[in-house]
Design an enzyme around this catalytic site. Sequence first.
Site, short mmCIF file in Angstrom:
data_model
loop_
_atom_site.label_atom_id
_atom_site.label_comp_id
_atom_site.label_asym_id
_atom_site.label_seq_id
_atom_site.Cartn_x
_atom_site.Cartn_y
_atom_site.Cartn_z
N HIS A 6 0.83 -1.21 0.00
CA HIS A 6 0.00 0.00 0.00
C HIS A 6 0.86 1.26 0.00
O HIS A 6 1.88 1.34 0.68
CB HIS A 6 -1.04 -0.01 1.12
N ASP B 248 5.57 1.70 7.32
CA ASP B 248 4.29 1.09 6.97
C ASP B 248 3.59 1.97 5.95
O ASP B 248 3.01 2.98 6.33
CB ASP B 248 3.46 0.93 8.26
N GLU C 183 -5.24 1.65 2.13
CA GLU C 183 -5.19 0.45 2.98
C GLU C 183 -5.45 0.79 4.43
O GLU C 183 -6.14 0.06 5.14
CB GLU C 183 -3.82 -0.22 2.83
N GLU C 184 -4.90 1.91 4.86
CA GLU C 184 -4.95 2.26 6.29
C GLU C 184 -6.35 2.64 6.78
O GLU C 184 -6.58 2.76 7.97
CB GLU C 184 -3.96 3.40 6.59
ZN LIG Z 1 0.51 -1.35 6.38
#
Ligand SMILES: [Zn+2]
Length: 331
Positions: free
Chosen positions: A63, A165, A195-196
């Site tokens: 992502h 991330d 995604e988050e």
């Molecule tokens: Zn992630």
Amino acid sequence: MSAVKQTLTELLRIPGPSGFEGACAAYIQEKIAPYVDEIKSDALGNLICVKKGKGKRVMLAAHSDEIGLIVTGIEGSGFLRVAPIGGLHFELLPGRHVRLKSGCAGVVFSEGGHADGKVSAQRLFIDIGASTKAEAEKKANVGDWAVIEAQISELGARLSAPYMDDRAGCAVLIETMKALGAIDAEVYAVFTSQEEVGLRGAGPAAYALEPDLGIAVDVTIADDVPRAKEGVCVSRLGGGAAIKVMDRGIIAHPQVKRLMEEAADEAGVPYQLEVLTAGATDAGAIHTSRGGVPSGTLSIPCRYVHSPAETIDLNDLEGAVKLLTALLRKA
Ligand SMILES: [Zn+2]
């Protein structure tokens, strides 16, 4: 500097919370173009990089969004009020330097100071140095994003920064596509959006691409820190990339898990098996697409996930590139 470290370092300097992945996607597109046959993007902001082949259709997903803040209002005194984008730990925010959409700098603090243990989204504000609402409006608007300022610390073979991330996963995908060479499989390296905020990009991308196999590359919790319980670690830094067995979004398909284990052995890289009882990755959305897609996740162990000091080990990152390259060559 190794290629993957160079790529990761560049990615970490590009801001882009969920829904605002454009700058990151533009960087990736330029970097990956010489190594793929086609690049397209879709309505949700997914960047889809295709390496054509006659074999299995494999979707890789990392992502391209990160967690952040969004401006909800501007006070008469020039302070910005904010709400979270994704799963922020509010208690870690007071005192942080941030960068806003307009490029202007700010600092986050909390009503009543930071020591009373009552930090919440409602109590946070950003100070951009404005004294009036009109002055603030020259640099910020309702709906503008803010992210933690990029600060990258080298801790030996480890790298610490906000937003490993999932910039770490993006770097693995880019370097894997560069390393592949001629293979049978048709590979879709998808840099997914949002995604988050709930795996929103990956599902529609998988629906459109109809892959035979889905693999997400994302960080996972490395809890090998003081007071960690011996024997129940999710993953350890430097122990190799982690092959996901289960998280809250997926029970990895046994065939995909086995493929990853075989690829690790062939590539001669260490790996660890991971069971995560909180959190999910894009694989959670890919494996339930259409009639179902055999899927799994290759994880990068990361300490202090969703904090401004997300920390990974570059050896794990390089191992992940080798593992994924070996997997795609045999897929
Ligand atoms: Zn992630």
